[in-house]
Design an enzyme around this catalytic site. Structure first.
Site, PDB file in Angstrom:
ATOM      1  N   ARG A  57      13.608 -23.527  45.052  1.00  0.00           N
ATOM      2  CA  ARG A  57      13.592 -23.611  46.523  1.00  0.00           C
ATOM      3  C   ARG A  57      12.135 -23.677  46.933  1.00  0.00           C
ATOM      4  NH1 ARG A  57      16.900 -20.302  51.068  1.00  0.00           N
ATOM      5  NH2 ARG A  57      18.412 -21.826  50.332  1.00  0.00           N
ATOM      6  N   HIS A 116      19.104 -30.233  51.208  1.00  0.00           N
ATOM      7  CA  HIS A 116      19.782 -29.017  50.736  1.00  0.00           C
ATOM      8  C   HIS A 116      21.118 -29.444  50.082  1.00  0.00           C
ATOM      9  CE1 HIS A 116      20.641 -24.926  50.177  1.00  0.00           C
ATOM     10  NE2 HIS A 116      20.818 -24.505  51.410  1.00  0.00           N
ATOM     11  N   GLN A 152      24.134 -27.026  49.309  1.00  0.00           N
ATOM     12  CA  GLN A 152      24.884 -26.569  50.480  1.00  0.00           C
ATOM     13  C   GLN A 152      25.942 -27.602  50.880  1.00  0.00           C
ATOM     14  OE1 GLN A 152      24.384 -23.500  52.334  1.00  0.00           O
ATOM     15  NE2 GLN A 152      26.417 -24.173  52.977  1.00  0.00           N
ATOM     16  N   ASP A 197      22.925 -25.932  62.556  1.00  0.00           N
ATOM     17  CA  ASP A 197      22.014 -25.138  61.731  1.00  0.00           C
ATOM     18  C   ASP A 197      20.992 -24.506  62.682  1.00  0.00           C
ATOM     19  OD1 ASP A 197      20.586 -24.102  59.577  1.00  0.00           O
ATOM     20  OD2 ASP A 197      19.787 -26.017  58.899  1.00  0.00           O
ATOM     21  N   CYS A 206      25.611 -23.437  57.639  1.00  0.00           N
ATOM     22  CA  CYS A 206      25.175 -23.049  56.293  1.00  0.00           C
ATOM     23  C   CYS A 206      24.757 -21.584  56.225  1.00  0.00           C
ATOM     24  CB  CYS A 206      24.051 -23.954  55.810  1.00  0.00           C
ATOM     25  SG  CYS A 206      22.557 -23.863  56.803  1.00  0.00           S
ATOM     26  N   ARG A 209      29.645 -21.735  47.794  1.00  0.00           N
ATOM     27  CA  ARG A 209      28.383 -22.067  47.146  1.00  0.00           C
ATOM     28  C   ARG A 209      28.478 -21.705  45.663  1.00  0.00           C
ATOM     29  NH1 ARG A 209      23.529 -22.204  49.942  1.00  0.00           N
ATOM     30  NH2 ARG A 209      22.710 -22.783  47.889  1.00  0.00           N
TER      31      ARG A 209
HETATM   32  N1  NVA Z   1      17.608 -25.604  57.625  1.00  0.00           N
HETATM   33  C1  NVA Z   1      17.502 -24.216  57.198  1.00  0.00           C
HETATM   34  C2  NVA Z   1      18.567 -23.930  56.185  1.00  0.00           C
HETATM   35  C3  NVA Z   1      18.572 -22.519  55.668  1.00  0.00           C
HETATM   36  C4  NVA Z   1      19.595 -22.301  54.604  1.00  0.00           C
HETATM   37  C5  NVA Z   1      16.122 -23.987  56.604  1.00  0.00           C
HETATM   38  O1  NVA Z   1      15.606 -24.869  55.909  1.00  0.00           O
HETATM   39  O2  NVA Z   1      15.541 -22.920  56.851  1.00  0.00           O
HETATM   40  N1   CP Z   2      22.598 -21.377  53.245  1.00  0.00           N
HETATM   41  C1   CP Z   2      21.614 -20.917  52.451  1.00  0.00           C
HETATM   42  O1   CP Z   2      21.022 -21.647  51.664  1.00  0.00           O
HETATM   43  O2   CP Z   2      21.361 -19.586  52.590  1.00  0.00           O
HETATM   44  P1   CP Z   2      20.138 -18.775  51.978  1.00  0.00           P
HETATM   45  O3   CP Z   2      18.894 -19.212  52.710  1.00  0.00           O
HETATM   46  O4   CP Z   2      20.484 -17.343  52.273  1.00  0.00           O
HETATM   47  O5   CP Z   2      20.040 -19.055  50.507  1.00  0.00           O
END
Ligand code: NVA
Ligand code: CP
Length: 313
Positions: free
Chosen positions: A102, A129, A132, A218, A258, A286
């Site tokens: 990540r 992502h 997800q 989101d 998500c 997930r």
């Molecule tokens: N779009 C959000 C998703 C978090 C799971 C982010 O990137 O923070």
């Molecule tokens: N939806 C998702 O990826 O959640 P986290 O940021 O908690 O991993």
């Protein structure tokens, strides 16, 4: 060797396999049956941004398959002290079987993958992502059957989730209705899609929801964009999924998010906690979907349940 860096790294046939496999793996989990397909395999998980679901779903999933995990963050590794990504990739991938990352720019994960001896999975970047959306579509199928030909309304930021929904729409044959505030539109070249045939842009979020089979949104401010928080709060004020939007969607439309969610910002509490919301299934899935993904990246397609026994000593 296959990496999973973008949704478009797999084709429709591979997704069909993964959804069936995830359903089988989930059934076994619910029945307390072992699914030890990855005994002695190790997953390295590298987090440069915070996570709850991604970490727990991959970590629990890997242990449930008989494997183990190593968890690293920027702060507690040499990555935070500028060791080159290429060197980190070469070293880590000599010791583990699979890597989850990540991070911020997609280019970073692509560079890591280029120098990795083992498959790399995208656990979220600024641009995508895919894990997800894999779980979201699996969840849609569980509740409503095939997503092909259906309409997904995206209300909110033209972010990593929106980009990934667009990639998925091209591969799996559904339509995305996109409504984003001015200045936060999806960029087709960033989304990495071939044409504009699988999506329609709507100025007003209510219009995007008309006739939708699934309404999804989101956070207004994704990780890494916190400095824009105040400006985003103003720009996104009308992009809150509410009961009226859900009324304009099909009567059996689902709501997904998500997570993490901010009730009263991108979604009203009566929607996310209401009867059309499947967000808890989505979060749980997930784990099941990613177990199928990890198994596929390491073992390929398993066509018969006896084959799975063959890989278990
Ligand atoms: N779009 C959000 C998703 C978090 C799971 C982010 O990137 O923070
Ligand atoms: N939806 C998702 O990826 O959640 P986290 O940021 O908690 O991993």
């Amino acid at each position: 060797m296959k990496h999973y860096l973008r949704f478009s790294d797999l084709d429709a046939g591979e997704y069909g396999y993964l959804f069936e496999r995830a359903a089988l793996i989930k059934r076994k989990f619910k029945a307390y049956e072992k699914h030890h397909a990855l005994i002695d395999r190790t997953l390295a998980m590298i987090f440069e941004k915070a996570s709850t679901r991604t970490r727990v779903s991959f970590e629990a999933g890997m242990y449930q398959m008989g494997g183990s995990v190593v968890h690293l963050t920027t702060g507690d590794s040499q990555m935070g002290r500028s060791e080159p990504i290429e060197d980190t990739a070469k070293v880590i991938s000599r010791m583990v079987d699979l890597v989850l990352i990540r991070t911020y720019e997609q280019t970073k994960i692509e560079l890591f993958a280029e120098h990795s001896r083992v498959p790399v999975i995208n656990g979220l970047t600024n641009e995508f992502h895919p894990c997800q959306i894999l779980a979201d579509i699996f969840t849609y199928i569980e509740h409503r059957g095939s997503i092909a030909g259906k309409t997904v309304a995206w209300v909110g930021d033209g972010n990593n989730m929106a980009n990934t929904w667009l990639q998925a729409s091209e591969i799996l044959g559904f339509t995305v209705h996109l409504s984003t505030p001015g200045g936060y539109e999806v960029d087709q070249s960033v989304a990495g899609i071939r044409s504009s045939e699988s999506y329609k842009v709507f100025k007003h979020p209510l219009q995007a929801c008309v006739g939708a089979d699934l309404v999804t949104t989101d956070v207004w401010t994704s990780m890494g964009y916190e400095a824009e928080n105040e400006a985003r709060k103003k720009a996104f004020a009308n992009w809150r999924v509410d009961a009226e939007m859900m009324r304009l969607a099909k009567p059996n439309a689902l709501f997904m998010h998500c997570l993490p969610a901010h009730r009263g910002e991108e979604v009203d509490a009566n929607v996310i906690d209401g009867p059309q919301s499947v967000v808890w299934d989505e979060a749980e899935n997930r784990m099941h979907a990613q177990k199928a993904l990890m198994e596929y990246l390491l073992l390929g397609k398993i066509t018969d349940t006896t084959d799975i026994l063959a890989v278990v000593p």
